[in-house]
Write a protein that holds these residues in place. Sequence first.
Motif, short mmCIF file in Angstrom:
data_model
loop_
_atom_site.label_atom_id
_atom_site.label_comp_id
_atom_site.label_asym_id
_atom_site.label_seq_id
_atom_site.Cartn_x
_atom_site.Cartn_y
_atom_site.Cartn_z
N TYR A 1 31.61 43.91 40.22
CA TYR A 1 30.54 42.94 40.46
C TYR A 1 30.65 41.78 39.48
O TYR A 1 30.55 40.61 39.86
CB TYR A 1 29.18 43.62 40.34
CG TYR A 1 28.01 42.72 40.66
CD1 TYR A 1 27.46 42.69 41.93
CD2 TYR A 1 27.46 41.87 39.69
CE1 TYR A 1 26.40 41.84 42.24
CE2 TYR A 1 26.41 41.03 39.98
CZ TYR A 1 25.88 41.03 41.26
OH TYR A 1 24.84 40.17 41.55
N VAL A 2 30.83 42.09 38.19
CA VAL A 2 30.94 41.05 37.17
C VAL A 2 32.16 40.16 37.44
O VAL A 2 32.09 38.93 37.33
CB VAL A 2 31.00 41.67 35.77
CG1 VAL A 2 31.34 40.62 34.71
CG2 VAL A 2 29.69 42.35 35.43
N GLN A 3 33.28 40.80 37.81
CA GLN A 3 34.49 40.03 38.12
C GLN A 3 34.23 39.02 39.24
O GLN A 3 34.61 37.85 39.14
CB GLN A 3 35.62 40.98 38.56
CG GLN A 3 36.43 41.58 37.44
CD GLN A 3 37.63 42.32 38.01
OE1 GLN A 3 37.56 42.94 39.07
NE2 GLN A 3 38.74 42.26 37.30
N LEU A 4 33.60 39.49 40.31
CA LEU A 4 33.35 38.61 41.45
C LEU A 4 32.36 37.50 41.09
O LEU A 4 32.53 36.34 41.52
CB LEU A 4 32.83 39.42 42.63
CG LEU A 4 33.86 40.24 43.40
CD1 LEU A 4 33.18 41.12 44.44
CD2 LEU A 4 34.89 39.33 44.08
N ALA A 5 31.32 37.83 40.33
CA ALA A 5 30.35 36.82 39.93
C ALA A 5 31.01 35.74 39.07
O ALA A 5 30.75 34.53 39.24
CB ALA A 5 29.19 37.46 39.18
N ARG A 6 31.86 36.15 38.14
CA ARG A 6 32.57 35.17 37.31
C ARG A 6 33.54 34.34 38.14
O ARG A 6 33.68 33.13 37.94
CB ARG A 6 33.31 35.89 36.19
CG ARG A 6 32.39 36.38 35.07
CD ARG A 6 33.15 37.24 34.07
NE ARG A 6 32.32 37.54 32.90
CZ ARG A 6 32.58 38.52 32.05
NH1 ARG A 6 33.66 39.30 32.21
NH2 ARG A 6 31.78 38.73 31.01
N MET A 7 34.23 34.99 39.09
CA MET A 7 35.20 34.27 39.90
C MET A 7 34.51 33.30 40.85
O MET A 7 35.02 32.21 41.14
CB MET A 7 36.06 35.26 40.69
CG MET A 7 37.31 34.66 41.29
SD MET A 7 38.46 34.00 40.05
CE MET A 7 39.34 35.49 39.58
N LYS A 8 33.32 33.64 41.32
CA LYS A 8 32.59 32.71 42.19
C LYS A 8 32.21 31.45 41.40
O LYS A 8 32.37 30.33 41.88
CB LYS A 8 31.34 33.37 42.77
CG LYS A 8 30.59 32.45 43.73
CD LYS A 8 29.42 33.15 44.40
CE LYS A 8 28.74 32.21 45.41
NZ LYS A 8 27.60 32.86 46.09
N ALA B 1 33.73 30.32 38.79
CA ALA B 1 34.98 29.61 38.52
C ALA B 1 35.42 28.79 39.73
O ALA B 1 35.85 27.65 39.60
CB ALA B 1 36.07 30.61 38.13
N SER B 2 35.31 29.37 40.92
CA SER B 2 35.74 28.66 42.12
C SER B 2 34.85 27.46 42.41
O SER B 2 35.34 26.41 42.86
CB SER B 2 35.78 29.61 43.32
OG SER B 2 34.49 30.08 43.65
N ILE C 1 37.91 26.97 32.49
CA ILE C 1 37.37 27.77 33.58
C ILE C 1 37.92 29.19 33.51
O ILE C 1 37.19 30.17 33.72
CB ILE C 1 37.71 27.12 34.94
CG1 ILE C 1 36.95 25.80 35.09
CG2 ILE C 1 37.37 28.05 36.10
CD1 ILE C 1 37.37 24.97 36.29
N ALA C 2 39.21 29.32 33.20
CA ALA C 2 39.82 30.64 33.08
C ALA C 2 39.18 31.45 31.97
O ALA C 2 38.86 32.64 32.14
CB ALA C 2 41.32 30.50 32.83
N MET C 3 38.96 30.83 30.82
CA MET C 3 38.35 31.54 29.69
C MET C 3 36.92 31.96 30.03
O MET C 3 36.50 33.08 29.71
CB MET C 3 38.36 30.64 28.43
CG MET C 3 39.75 30.25 27.95
SD MET C 3 40.80 31.67 27.58
CE MET C 3 42.31 30.85 27.09
N ASP C 4 36.18 31.08 30.67
CA ASP C 4 34.80 31.40 31.04
C ASP C 4 34.73 32.52 32.07
O ASP C 4 33.71 33.20 32.19
CB ASP C 4 34.09 30.16 31.58
CG ASP C 4 33.79 29.14 30.49
OD1 ASP C 4 33.85 29.52 29.29
OD2 ASP C 4 33.49 27.98 30.83
N ALA C 5 35.82 32.69 32.83
CA ALA C 5 35.87 33.75 33.82
C ALA C 5 36.29 35.09 33.22
O ALA C 5 36.41 36.08 33.94
CB ALA C 5 36.81 33.37 34.96
N GLY C 6 36.53 35.10 31.91
CA GLY C 6 36.84 36.35 31.24
C GLY C 6 38.32 36.63 31.06
O GLY C 6 38.70 37.76 30.71
#
Length: 293
Positions: free
Chosen positions: A58-65, A67-68, A82-87
């Motif tokens: 869930y966290v991965q998808l929320a961060r990737m959304k 970022a996109s 953006i990459a760093m903020d996405a983890g």
Amino acid sequence: MKAALHNYHARMQRVLDHIDRHLDDDLDLDAVSGVAAFSKYHFHRQFTATFGLSVHRYVQLARMKRASYRLAYRDAHRVTDIAMDAGYDAPDAFARAFRQRFGQSPSSFRKAPDWEPWLAAFGPLDNARSKLMQTIYTPDDVTIRDVTPTPVAIMEHRGDPATIGATIQRFIAWRKAIGLSPSASPTFNIFHTDPRTTPSAAYRMDLCFGTDRPVEARDERIEAGTIPGGRCAVLRVVGNTDNLEAAALYLYRDWLPGSGEDTRDFPLYCQRIAFFPEVPEHEAVADLFLPLA
């Protein structure tokens, strides 16, 4: 039993809000389970059983959304940031994950997003949020407002609603080029057709911003228009403002028949008040206007 279930859902809702608010923080299992006041030994299974996704996924998808959205709509943000903020610790790791999920590199997505796989990739996230994040509206949520006429500049989207992202990109780029930011002029969408009943090729929506000055088209097809003044029923939507269908359905199916009101000859429209990703997604705000006779 009903009170207990409501309390359980409220605790899970706190978790989703906490994740949205702290996407830049370390969202480990101990921290997240503590927000809901659940035992960390059982919370992971509880979360997965409720939402169909693990906490990590869930966290991965929320961060990737997020970022996109920054890639597509915020060209001032560097891909590295953006990459760093996405983890991700490095841009190449982010690029691999992004390509695996969307079939495009971050840079190619920024230039020309392919929205169909993007929508499919976030289906599990949207499904998870819809389980508990659906708002139940009541008549008290609707206010009657007298609005004044608003002159607007209009960019039309016509065609498949799934491709609206490309029109939004052009709208943002054009607006930025002429120097009228959302903080300087209000943002509106006018919904001429219903996506549930209209063939995709005939779907039509206007992207607008309020201005009373002539605007430069800059190679775009831009029209001047006016959102007319008059009485409107207004319903505020907070959270996932990408999809206003549930709010529109409430106004037409539930509120309007019981209100004694009649509609005016102008389409449903909304004003965008707070935008994701400038604010966490659960804090995005849009006011939905139903023009009344």
